[in-house]
Design an enzyme around this catalytic site. Structure first.
Site, PDB file in Angstrom:
ATOM      1  N   ARG A  58     -17.561  -8.665 -20.538  1.00 37.78           N
ATOM      2  CA  ARG A  58     -18.950  -9.015 -20.883  1.00 37.78           C
ATOM      3  C   ARG A  58     -19.188 -10.513 -20.702  1.00 37.78           C
ATOM      4  O   ARG A  58     -20.309 -10.961 -20.506  1.00 37.78           O
ATOM      5  CB  ARG A  58     -19.285  -8.566 -22.313  1.00 37.78           C
ATOM      6  CG  ARG A  58     -20.669  -9.014 -22.799  1.00 37.78           C
ATOM      7  CD  ARG A  58     -21.269  -8.116 -23.879  1.00 37.78           C
ATOM      8  NE  ARG A  58     -20.338  -7.783 -24.924  1.00 37.78           N
ATOM      9  CZ  ARG A  58     -19.959  -8.599 -25.920  1.00 37.78           C
ATOM     10  NH1 ARG A  58     -20.459  -9.807 -26.020  1.00 37.78           N
ATOM     11  NH2 ARG A  58     -19.090  -8.200 -26.823  1.00 37.78           N
ATOM     12  N   TYR A 111     -44.920  -8.344 -11.487  1.00 38.68           N
ATOM     13  CA  TYR A 111     -44.295  -7.021 -11.542  1.00 38.68           C
ATOM     14  C   TYR A 111     -44.589  -6.392 -12.917  1.00 38.68           C
ATOM     15  O   TYR A 111     -44.535  -7.082 -13.935  1.00 38.68           O
ATOM     16  CB  TYR A 111     -42.784  -7.136 -11.293  1.00 38.68           C
ATOM     17  CG  TYR A 111     -42.057  -5.861 -11.622  1.00 38.68           C
ATOM     18  CD1 TYR A 111     -42.442  -4.661 -11.035  1.00 38.68           C
ATOM     19  CD2 TYR A 111     -41.028  -5.843 -12.549  1.00 38.68           C
ATOM     20  CE1 TYR A 111     -41.808  -3.475 -11.354  1.00 38.68           C
ATOM     21  CE2 TYR A 111     -40.383  -4.663 -12.869  1.00 38.68           C
ATOM     22  CZ  TYR A 111     -40.776  -3.476 -12.269  1.00 38.68           C
ATOM     23  OH  TYR A 111     -40.157  -2.307 -12.598  1.00 38.68           O
ATOM     24  N   ASP A 183     -39.382 -15.954  -9.595  1.00 40.89           N
ATOM     25  CA  ASP A 183     -38.780 -14.685  -9.175  1.00 40.89           C
ATOM     26  C   ASP A 183     -38.853 -14.648  -7.647  1.00 40.89           C
ATOM     27  O   ASP A 183     -39.938 -14.591  -7.071  1.00 40.89           O
ATOM     28  CB  ASP A 183     -39.559 -13.529  -9.811  1.00 40.89           C
ATOM     29  CG  ASP A 183     -38.915 -12.177  -9.513  1.00 40.89           C
ATOM     30  OD1 ASP A 183     -38.298 -12.031  -8.434  1.00 40.89           O
ATOM     31  OD2 ASP A 183     -39.051 -11.266 -10.353  1.00 40.89           O
ATOM     32  N   LYS A 208     -32.949  -5.030  -4.953  1.00 37.91           N
ATOM     33  CA  LYS A 208     -33.827  -4.940  -3.787  1.00 37.91           C
ATOM     34  C   LYS A 208     -33.083  -5.426  -2.542  1.00 37.91           C
ATOM     35  O   LYS A 208     -32.042  -4.893  -2.213  1.00 37.91           O
ATOM     36  CB  LYS A 208     -35.117  -5.714  -4.084  1.00 37.91           C
ATOM     37  CG  LYS A 208     -35.732  -5.371  -5.461  1.00 37.91           C
ATOM     38  CD  LYS A 208     -36.221  -3.951  -5.515  1.00 37.91           C
ATOM     39  CE  LYS A 208     -36.684  -3.423  -6.855  1.00 37.91           C
ATOM     40  NZ  LYS A 208     -36.758  -4.228  -8.022  1.00 37.91           N
TER      41      LYS A 208
HETATM   42  C1  4LM Z   1     -40.960  -2.331  -7.751  1.00 33.73           C
HETATM   43  N1  4LM Z   1     -39.679  -3.960  -8.955  1.00 33.73           N
HETATM   44  O1  4LM Z   1     -41.798  -3.227  -7.571  1.00 33.73           O
HETATM   45  P1  4LM Z   1     -34.937  -4.269 -11.707  1.00 33.73           P
HETATM   46  N2  4LM Z   1     -38.801  -8.669 -10.236  1.00 33.73           N
HETATM   47  C2  4LM Z   1     -39.603  -8.136  -9.284  1.00 33.73           C
HETATM   48  C3  4LM Z   1     -39.617  -6.757  -9.093  1.00 33.73           C
HETATM   49  O2  4LM Z   1     -40.419  -6.266  -8.140  1.00 33.73           O
HETATM   50  C4  4LM Z   1     -38.820  -5.930  -9.906  1.00 33.73           C
HETATM   51  C5  4LM Z   1     -38.017  -6.524 -10.892  1.00 33.73           C
HETATM   52  C6  4LM Z   1     -38.019  -7.893 -11.011  1.00 33.73           C
HETATM   53  C7  4LM Z   1     -39.845  -2.608  -8.698  1.00 33.73           C
HETATM   54  C8  4LM Z   1     -39.088  -1.652  -9.310  1.00 33.73           C
HETATM   55  C9  4LM Z   1     -39.470  -0.280  -9.539  1.00 33.73           C
HETATM   56  C10 4LM Z   1     -40.454  -9.032  -8.456  1.00 33.73           C
HETATM   57  C11 4LM Z   1     -38.835  -4.503  -9.740  1.00 33.73           C
HETATM   58  C12 4LM Z   1     -37.152  -5.704 -11.809  1.00 33.73           C
HETATM   59  O3  4LM Z   1     -35.604  -2.993 -11.337  1.00 33.73           O
HETATM   60  O4  4LM Z   1     -34.785  -4.417 -13.184  1.00 33.73           O
HETATM   61  O5  4LM Z   1     -33.677  -4.562 -10.940  1.00 33.73           O
HETATM   62  O6  4LM Z   1     -35.932  -5.455 -11.215  1.00 33.73           O
HETATM   63  O7  4LM Z   1     -40.996  -1.252  -7.145  1.00 33.73           O
END
Ligand code: 4LM
Length: 408
Positions: A58, A111, A183, A208
Protein backbone atom coordinates in the site's frame (compact mmCIF):
# COMPACT_ATOMS: atom_id res chain seq x y z
CA UNK A 1 12.85 13.54 -13.60
CA UNK A 2 15.62 14.49 -16.00
CA UNK A 3 15.59 12.66 -19.32
CA UNK A 4 16.37 14.48 -22.55
CA UNK A 5 15.50 11.58 -24.87
CA UNK A 6 12.55 11.64 -27.28
CA UNK A 7 9.13 10.70 -25.94
CA UNK A 8 9.07 7.49 -28.03
CA UNK A 9 12.21 6.37 -26.17
CA UNK A 10 11.02 7.58 -22.77
CA UNK A 11 7.73 5.71 -23.14
CA UNK A 12 9.69 2.47 -23.48
CA UNK A 13 12.72 2.96 -21.24
CA UNK A 14 12.28 5.78 -18.72
CA UNK A 15 12.23 5.02 -15.03
CA UNK A 16 13.16 1.38 -15.44
CA UNK A 17 13.54 -0.38 -12.10
CA UNK A 18 14.88 -3.44 -13.90
CA UNK A 19 15.54 -6.97 -12.75
CA UNK A 20 19.17 -7.15 -11.58
CA UNK A 21 18.66 -10.67 -10.20
CA UNK A 22 17.68 -12.29 -13.53
CA UNK A 23 17.92 -9.67 -16.26
CA UNK A 24 14.43 -10.22 -17.62
CA UNK A 25 13.55 -7.83 -20.46
CA UNK A 26 9.97 -7.36 -19.31
CA UNK A 27 9.39 -5.65 -15.98
CA UNK A 28 8.73 -8.27 -13.27
CA UNK A 29 5.29 -8.16 -11.64
CA UNK A 30 6.03 -7.94 -7.93
CA UNK A 31 2.73 -9.50 -6.90
CA UNK A 32 3.28 -9.25 -3.17
CA UNK A 33 1.41 -7.54 -0.38
CA UNK A 34 4.38 -7.20 1.96
CA UNK A 35 8.21 -7.25 2.02
CA UNK A 36 10.44 -9.29 4.37
CA UNK A 37 12.94 -7.47 6.62
CA UNK A 38 16.42 -8.93 7.28
CA UNK A 39 16.03 -8.01 10.92
CA UNK A 40 13.86 -5.92 13.24
CA UNK A 41 16.17 -2.91 13.04
CA UNK A 42 15.87 -2.83 9.25
CA UNK A 43 12.06 -2.97 9.47
CA UNK A 44 12.02 -0.15 12.02
CA UNK A 45 14.40 1.96 9.94
CA UNK A 46 12.31 1.51 6.80
CA UNK A 47 9.16 2.52 8.65
CA UNK A 48 10.94 5.55 10.04
CA UNK A 49 12.09 6.52 6.53
CA UNK A 50 15.72 6.17 7.65
CA UNK A 51 16.54 3.28 5.30
CA UNK A 52 15.72 2.60 1.65
CA UNK A 53 13.52 -0.38 0.86
CA UNK A 54 9.95 -1.49 0.52
CA UNK A 55 7.67 -2.19 3.48
CA UNK A 56 4.13 -2.97 2.33
CA UNK A 57 2.51 -2.63 -1.11
CA UNK A 58 0.00 0.00 0.00
CA UNK A 59 2.99 2.29 0.59
CA UNK A 60 5.02 1.31 -2.46
CA UNK A 61 5.85 -1.57 -4.79
CA UNK A 62 8.68 -1.93 -7.36
CA UNK A 63 6.37 -2.60 -10.35
CA UNK A 64 4.14 0.33 -9.42
CA UNK A 65 7.25 2.45 -8.83
CA UNK A 66 8.45 1.85 -12.37
CA UNK A 67 5.14 3.19 -13.67
CA UNK A 68 5.42 6.23 -11.37
CA UNK A 69 8.97 6.97 -12.51
CA UNK A 70 8.07 6.58 -16.18
CA UNK A 71 5.10 8.92 -15.82
CA UNK A 72 7.23 11.53 -14.03
CA UNK A 73 9.64 11.51 -16.99
CA UNK A 74 6.84 11.62 -19.56
CA UNK A 75 5.13 14.57 -17.86
CA UNK A 76 8.45 16.31 -17.05
CA UNK A 77 7.85 16.44 -13.29
CA UNK A 78 10.11 15.47 -10.37
CA UNK A 79 7.97 12.57 -9.22
CA UNK A 80 4.63 10.77 -9.66
CA UNK A 81 2.32 8.52 -7.70
CA UNK A 82 -0.08 5.86 -8.98
CA UNK A 83 -3.61 5.17 -7.75
CA UNK A 84 -6.26 2.52 -8.29
CA UNK A 85 -8.27 4.74 -10.66
CA UNK A 86 -8.41 8.21 -12.14
CA UNK A 87 -10.98 9.11 -9.48
CA UNK A 88 -8.63 7.66 -6.85
CA UNK A 89 -5.94 10.05 -8.12
CA UNK A 90 -8.30 13.05 -8.26
CA UNK A 91 -9.84 12.44 -4.84
CA UNK A 92 -6.33 11.94 -3.40
CA UNK A 93 -5.34 15.39 -4.65
CA UNK A 94 -8.53 17.19 -3.61
CA UNK A 95 -8.99 15.53 -0.22
CA UNK A 96 -5.28 15.31 0.56
CA UNK A 97 -4.43 18.94 -0.16
CA UNK A 98 -7.60 20.90 0.72
CA UNK A 99 -9.00 21.65 4.18
CA UNK A 100 -12.36 22.96 5.42
CA UNK A 101 -12.48 26.71 4.82
CA UNK A 102 -10.29 26.56 1.70
CA UNK A 103 -11.70 27.79 -1.61
CA UNK A 104 -11.43 25.82 -4.88
CA UNK A 105 -12.06 27.23 -8.36
CA UNK A 106 -12.92 24.99 -11.30
CA UNK A 107 -15.28 24.97 -14.28
CA UNK A 108 -18.93 23.90 -14.52
CA UNK A 109 -18.02 21.52 -17.34
CA UNK A 110 -15.90 18.60 -16.07
CA UNK A 111 -15.92 14.80 -16.16
CA UNK A 112 -19.19 13.82 -14.39
CA UNK A 113 -17.69 12.08 -11.34
CA UNK A 114 -15.09 14.82 -10.82
CA UNK A 115 -17.92 17.35 -10.96
CA UNK A 116 -19.92 15.32 -8.42
CA UNK A 117 -16.90 14.96 -6.11
CA UNK A 118 -16.23 18.70 -6.18
CA UNK A 119 -19.82 19.94 -6.21
CA UNK A 120 -21.22 17.51 -3.62
CA UNK A 121 -18.53 15.91 -1.42
CA UNK A 122 -16.11 18.84 -1.18
CA UNK A 123 -18.87 21.28 -0.36
CA UNK A 124 -20.11 18.76 2.24
CA UNK A 125 -16.66 18.82 3.86
CA UNK A 126 -16.80 22.60 4.24
CA UNK A 127 -14.63 23.43 1.24
CA UNK A 128 -15.93 26.45 -0.60
CA UNK A 129 -16.28 25.82 -4.35
CA UNK A 130 -16.78 28.12 -7.35
CA UNK A 131 -17.52 26.40 -10.68
CA UNK A 132 -17.32 29.08 -13.34
CA UNK A 133 -19.94 28.63 -16.09
CA UNK A 134 -17.53 29.36 -18.96
CA UNK A 135 -14.43 27.32 -19.71
CA UNK A 136 -12.43 30.52 -19.77
CA UNK A 137 -9.25 31.81 -18.06
CA UNK A 138 -10.69 35.28 -17.36
CA UNK A 139 -13.74 33.76 -15.62
CA UNK A 140 -11.42 31.64 -13.47
CA UNK A 141 -9.31 34.66 -12.52
CA UNK A 142 -12.42 36.68 -11.63
CA UNK A 143 -13.51 33.90 -9.24
CA UNK A 144 -10.26 33.88 -7.20
CA UNK A 145 -10.45 35.11 -3.62
CA UNK A 146 -7.83 35.47 -0.87
CA UNK A 147 -8.95 32.02 0.40
CA UNK A 148 -8.50 30.25 -2.96
CA UNK A 149 -6.07 27.38 -2.41
CA UNK A 150 -6.48 25.45 -5.67
CA UNK A 151 -7.46 25.84 -9.33
CA UNK A 152 -8.54 22.52 -10.86
CA UNK A 153 -9.01 22.21 -14.65
CA UNK A 154 -9.43 19.76 -17.49
CA UNK A 155 -8.29 20.85 -20.95
CA UNK A 156 -9.74 19.87 -23.36
CA UNK A 157 -12.68 19.45 -21.03
CA UNK A 158 -14.97 16.41 -20.96
CA UNK A 159 -17.23 16.16 -22.94
CA UNK A 160 -17.32 19.27 -25.17
CA UNK A 161 -13.57 19.77 -25.66
CA UNK A 162 -13.46 23.44 -24.66
CA UNK A 163 -9.89 24.46 -23.83
CA UNK A 164 -7.97 26.58 -21.35
CA UNK A 165 -4.64 28.36 -21.64
CA UNK A 166 -2.54 26.58 -18.99
CA UNK A 167 0.23 29.20 -18.99
CA UNK A 168 -2.29 31.93 -18.17
CA UNK A 169 -3.76 29.82 -15.36
CA UNK A 170 -0.33 29.02 -13.92
CA UNK A 171 0.64 32.71 -13.95
CA UNK A 172 -2.50 33.91 -12.15
CA UNK A 173 -2.04 31.14 -9.55
CA UNK A 174 1.70 31.67 -8.94
CA UNK A 175 1.15 35.36 -8.21
CA UNK A 176 -1.27 34.38 -5.44
CA UNK A 177 0.36 31.20 -4.08
CA UNK A 178 -2.45 28.95 -5.40
CA UNK A 179 -1.79 25.32 -6.37
CA UNK A 180 -2.84 24.38 -9.92
CA UNK A 181 -4.05 20.95 -11.03
CA UNK A 182 -4.68 19.87 -14.63
CA UNK A 183 -6.37 16.62 -15.67
CA UNK A 184 -4.38 15.68 -18.79
CA UNK A 185 -6.30 12.48 -19.58
CA UNK A 186 -7.62 13.61 -22.98
CA UNK A 187 -4.22 14.80 -24.27
CA UNK A 188 -1.61 12.52 -22.63
CA UNK A 189 1.97 13.83 -22.36
CA UNK A 190 2.37 13.08 -26.07
CA UNK A 191 0.15 16.05 -26.98
CA UNK A 192 0.37 18.32 -23.94
CA UNK A 193 2.72 18.60 -20.95
CA UNK A 194 0.99 20.90 -18.43
CA UNK A 195 4.03 21.12 -16.12
CA UNK A 196 5.95 22.84 -18.94
CA UNK A 197 3.38 25.65 -18.72
CA UNK A 198 3.79 25.96 -14.95
CA UNK A 199 0.99 23.67 -13.72
CA UNK A 200 1.87 22.11 -10.34
CA UNK A 201 0.06 18.76 -10.44
CA UNK A 202 -0.94 16.73 -13.50
CA UNK A 203 -3.56 14.03 -12.99
CA UNK A 204 -4.50 11.18 -15.29
CA UNK A 205 -7.05 8.51 -15.65
CA UNK A 206 -4.49 5.91 -16.81
CA UNK A 207 -7.52 3.79 -17.67
CA UNK A 208 -7.64 5.71 -20.96
CA UNK A 209 -4.84 6.34 -23.49
CA UNK A 210 -1.95 5.58 -21.12
CA UNK A 211 -3.05 1.96 -20.86
CA UNK A 212 -4.97 2.09 -24.11
CA UNK A 213 -6.45 -1.38 -24.30
CA UNK A 214 -9.61 -1.17 -22.21
CA UNK A 215 -8.53 -3.72 -19.62
CA UNK A 216 -7.39 -1.66 -16.61
CA UNK A 217 -8.69 1.00 -14.23
CA UNK A 218 -5.80 3.17 -12.98
CA UNK A 219 -4.77 6.72 -12.13
CA UNK A 220 -1.60 8.79 -11.75
CA UNK A 221 -0.61 12.16 -10.28
CA UNK A 222 2.64 13.81 -11.44
CA UNK A 223 4.24 16.74 -9.62
CA UNK A 224 6.95 18.04 -7.30
CA UNK A 225 8.61 15.82 -4.70
CA UNK A 226 7.05 17.59 -1.71
CA UNK A 227 3.43 17.35 -2.88
CA UNK A 228 3.82 13.80 -4.21
CA UNK A 229 5.32 12.78 -0.87
CA UNK A 230 2.33 14.37 0.94
CA UNK A 231 -0.03 12.44 -1.34
CA UNK A 232 1.86 9.21 -0.56
CA UNK A 233 1.87 9.79 3.19
CA UNK A 234 -1.71 11.02 3.46
CA UNK A 235 -3.83 10.08 0.48
CA UNK A 236 -2.31 6.75 -0.54
CA UNK A 237 -1.43 5.48 2.92
CA UNK A 238 -4.62 6.52 4.70
CA UNK A 239 -7.28 6.57 1.96
CA UNK A 240 -5.78 3.47 0.35
CA UNK A 241 -6.72 3.67 -3.37
CA UNK A 242 -3.70 1.49 -4.25
CA UNK A 243 -2.94 0.31 -7.79
CA UNK A 244 -2.27 -3.41 -8.03
CA UNK A 245 1.18 -4.44 -9.36
CA UNK A 246 -0.48 -6.41 -12.14
CA UNK A 247 -2.49 -3.41 -13.31
CA UNK A 248 0.63 -1.21 -13.09
CA UNK A 249 2.38 -3.73 -15.35
CA UNK A 250 -0.44 -3.56 -17.89
CA UNK A 251 -0.22 0.25 -17.96
CA UNK A 252 3.58 0.04 -18.37
CA UNK A 253 3.07 -2.27 -21.31
CA UNK A 254 0.49 0.08 -22.81
CA UNK A 255 2.79 3.09 -22.39
CA UNK A 256 5.41 1.56 -24.69
CA UNK A 257 3.16 2.21 -27.69
CA UNK A 258 1.54 5.43 -26.43
CA UNK A 259 3.19 7.83 -28.93
CA UNK A 260 2.37 5.51 -31.85
CA UNK A 261 -1.20 4.98 -30.75
CA UNK A 262 -1.87 8.66 -30.04
CA UNK A 263 -0.57 9.62 -33.51
CA UNK A 264 -2.94 7.18 -35.22
CA UNK A 265 -5.85 8.07 -32.91
CA UNK A 266 -5.35 11.70 -33.98
CA UNK A 267 -5.16 10.91 -37.69
CA UNK A 268 -8.35 8.87 -37.47
CA UNK A 269 -10.07 11.59 -35.41
CA UNK A 270 -9.19 14.25 -38.00
CA UNK A 271 -10.94 12.23 -40.69
CA UNK A 272 -13.95 11.41 -38.50
CA UNK A 273 -14.32 15.04 -37.34
CA UNK A 274 -14.23 16.33 -40.92
CA UNK A 275 -16.80 13.71 -41.93
CA UNK A 276 -19.16 14.63 -39.07
CA UNK A 277 -18.72 18.36 -39.54
CA UNK A 278 -19.83 18.08 -43.17
CA UNK A 279 -22.66 15.59 -42.62
CA UNK A 280 -26.23 16.86 -43.22
CA UNK A 281 -27.53 14.91 -40.20
CA UNK A 282 -25.05 16.64 -37.83
CA UNK A 283 -26.12 19.96 -36.34
CA UNK A 284 -22.79 20.73 -34.72
CA UNK A 285 -19.49 18.97 -34.06
CA UNK A 286 -16.84 19.89 -31.48
CA UNK A 287 -13.22 18.83 -31.98
CA UNK A 288 -10.20 21.02 -31.18
CA UNK A 289 -8.86 20.63 -34.73
CA UNK A 290 -12.00 21.85 -36.51
CA UNK A 291 -11.93 25.34 -38.03
CA UNK A 292 -13.56 27.82 -35.68
CA UNK A 293 -12.96 25.78 -32.51
CA UNK A 294 -11.50 27.87 -29.67
CA UNK A 295 -8.73 25.32 -29.21
CA UNK A 296 -7.19 26.28 -32.52
CA UNK A 297 -5.39 29.16 -30.75
CA UNK A 298 -3.55 26.62 -28.57
CA UNK A 299 -2.78 24.05 -31.26
CA UNK A 300 0.92 24.03 -32.04
CA UNK A 301 1.76 25.84 -28.79
CA UNK A 302 0.16 24.22 -25.74
CA UNK A 303 -1.22 21.22 -27.66
CA UNK A 304 0.74 19.42 -30.36
CA UNK A 305 -2.42 17.68 -31.58
CA UNK A 306 -6.18 17.86 -31.22
CA UNK A 307 -6.74 14.47 -29.58
CA UNK A 308 -9.25 11.85 -30.59
CA UNK A 309 -12.42 12.69 -28.68
CA UNK A 310 -15.19 14.33 -30.69
CA UNK A 311 -18.57 15.56 -29.49
CA UNK A 312 -21.47 16.20 -31.84
CA UNK A 313 -25.20 16.73 -31.97
CA UNK A 314 -27.11 14.80 -34.61
CA UNK A 315 -30.37 16.23 -35.93
CA UNK A 316 -33.50 15.08 -34.16
CA UNK A 317 -32.53 15.97 -30.58
CA UNK A 318 -32.43 13.27 -27.92
CA UNK A 319 -34.41 10.82 -30.10
CA UNK A 320 -31.92 11.35 -32.92
CA UNK A 321 -28.99 10.65 -30.59
CA UNK A 322 -30.57 7.42 -29.34
CA UNK A 323 -31.43 6.31 -32.86
CA UNK A 324 -27.87 6.93 -33.97
CA UNK A 325 -26.36 5.09 -30.99
CA UNK A 326 -28.62 2.09 -31.43
CA UNK A 327 -27.76 1.81 -35.14
CA UNK A 328 -23.99 1.50 -34.60
CA UNK A 329 -22.57 -1.83 -35.70
CA UNK A 330 -18.75 -1.56 -35.53
CA UNK A 331 -18.26 1.25 -33.01
CA UNK A 332 -19.04 0.11 -29.49
CA UNK A 333 -21.71 1.73 -27.32
CA UNK A 334 -19.61 2.26 -24.19
CA UNK A 335 -18.27 4.98 -21.94
CA UNK A 336 -14.49 5.52 -21.57
CA UNK A 337 -12.01 6.67 -24.18
CA UNK A 338 -8.47 6.07 -25.35
CA UNK A 339 -8.97 2.42 -26.24
CA UNK A 340 -8.16 0.72 -29.52
CA UNK A 341 -11.90 0.27 -30.08
CA UNK A 342 -13.99 3.31 -31.08
CA UNK A 343 -16.32 4.00 -28.14
CA UNK A 344 -19.50 6.05 -28.48
CA UNK A 345 -21.63 7.27 -25.59
CA UNK A 346 -24.36 9.73 -24.63
CA UNK A 347 -23.03 12.15 -21.97
CA UNK A 348 -26.42 13.37 -20.67
CA UNK A 349 -27.57 9.86 -19.72
CA UNK A 350 -24.14 8.29 -19.11
CA UNK A 351 -20.86 10.05 -18.14
CA UNK A 352 -22.59 13.28 -17.14
CA UNK A 353 -25.82 11.82 -15.74
CA UNK A 354 -24.55 12.76 -12.26
CA UNK A 355 -25.27 16.41 -13.13
CA UNK A 356 -28.71 17.88 -12.52
CA UNK A 357 -30.42 18.70 -15.86
CA UNK A 358 -30.02 22.43 -15.05
CA UNK A 359 -26.28 22.07 -14.33
CA UNK A 360 -25.87 20.09 -17.54
CA UNK A 361 -27.60 22.75 -19.58
CA UNK A 362 -25.53 25.47 -17.91
CA UNK A 363 -22.37 23.53 -18.78
CA UNK A 364 -23.43 23.29 -22.44
CA UNK A 365 -24.07 19.54 -22.43
CA UNK A 366 -27.30 19.04 -24.38
CA UNK A 367 -29.55 15.96 -24.36
CA UNK A 368 -28.73 15.49 -28.04
CA UNK A 369 -24.95 15.39 -27.58
CA UNK A 370 -23.05 12.24 -28.49
CA UNK A 371 -19.37 11.69 -27.71
CA UNK A 372 -17.06 9.58 -29.87
CA UNK A 373 -13.65 8.38 -28.69
CA UNK A 374 -12.09 7.49 -32.02
CA UNK A 375 -10.19 4.21 -31.93
CA UNK A 376 -7.55 2.51 -34.03
CA UNK A 377 -9.73 0.66 -36.54
CA UNK A 378 -9.24 1.85 -40.14
CA UNK A 379 -10.76 5.33 -40.47
CA UNK A 380 -12.76 4.23 -43.53
CA UNK A 381 -14.48 1.52 -41.50
CA UNK A 382 -15.25 3.86 -38.60
CA UNK A 383 -16.69 6.44 -40.99
CA UNK A 384 -18.72 3.80 -42.85
CA UNK A 385 -20.31 2.73 -39.57
CA UNK A 386 -21.08 6.31 -38.51
CA UNK A 387 -22.45 7.01 -41.97
CA UNK A 388 -24.87 4.10 -41.94
CA UNK A 389 -26.02 5.06 -38.40
CA UNK A 390 -26.58 8.68 -39.45
CA UNK A 391 -28.24 7.86 -42.77
CA UNK A 392 -31.79 7.37 -41.40
CA UNK A 393 -31.52 10.70 -39.56
CA UNK A 394 -30.36 12.51 -42.69
CA UNK A 395 -33.28 10.94 -44.53
CA UNK A 396 -35.64 12.07 -41.80
CA UNK A 397 -34.25 15.59 -41.95
CA UNK A 398 -34.50 15.71 -45.72
CA UNK A 399 -38.07 14.39 -45.51
CA UNK A 400 -38.90 17.03 -42.91
CA UNK A 401 -37.29 19.71 -45.12
CA UNK A 402 -39.37 18.40 -48.01
CA UNK A 403 -42.53 18.55 -45.92
CA UNK A 404 -41.72 22.10 -44.78
CA UNK A 405 -41.05 23.17 -48.40
CA UNK A 406 -44.34 21.68 -49.61
CA UNK A 407 -46.19 23.21 -46.65
CA UNK A 408 -47.29 19.75 -45.45
C1 4LM B 1 -15.50 8.83 -19.58
N1 4LM B 1 -13.93 9.26 -17.83
O1 4LM B 1 -15.44 10.04 -19.84
P1 4LM B 1 -11.30 6.52 -13.86
N2 4LM B 1 -10.64 12.25 -15.62
C2 4LM B 1 -11.25 12.33 -16.83
C3 4LM B 1 -12.10 11.30 -17.23
O2 4LM B 1 -12.68 11.41 -18.44
C4 4LM B 1 -12.34 10.21 -16.37
C5 4LM B 1 -11.71 10.19 -15.12
C6 4LM B 1 -10.85 11.21 -14.80
C7 4LM B 1 -14.85 8.35 -18.33
C8 4LM B 1 -15.14 7.18 -17.69
C9 4LM B 1 -16.37 6.44 -17.80
C10 4LM B 1 -11.00 13.50 -17.71
C11 4LM B 1 -13.23 9.16 -16.76
C12 4LM B 1 -11.93 9.07 -14.15
O3 4LM B 1 -12.48 5.99 -14.60
O4 4LM B 1 -11.56 6.63 -12.39
O5 4LM B 1 -10.00 5.84 -14.19
O6 4LM B 1 -11.06 8.03 -14.41
O7 4LM B 1 -16.04 8.01 -20.33
Amino acid sequence: MNDSRHIETQAIHAGRVGDPAHGSLATPIHQTSTFVFDDAAQGGARFAGEAEGYVYSRLGNPTVRELEQRMAVLEGTDDAIAFASGMGAISAVLLGLLRAGDHLVSTAQLYGCTHALIDEQLRGFGIDVTLVPEVDEAAIEAALTPRTRMIYVETPVNPRLDVLDLGAIARMARLRGIVTVCDNTFMTPVLQRPARHGIDLVVHSATKYLNGHGDVIAGVVCGDVTRISTLRKISLKNFGAVLSPHDAWLVLRGLKTLPLRVARHNENAARVAAFLDAHPAVRQAWWPGLPGHRARRLLGTQMSGAGAVIAFEPVGGYAGAVRFLDALALCRRAVSLGDVETLVQHPASMTHSTYTPEDRRAAGISDAMVRIAVGLEHADDIIADLDQALAPLAGGEQAAEGRRASGA
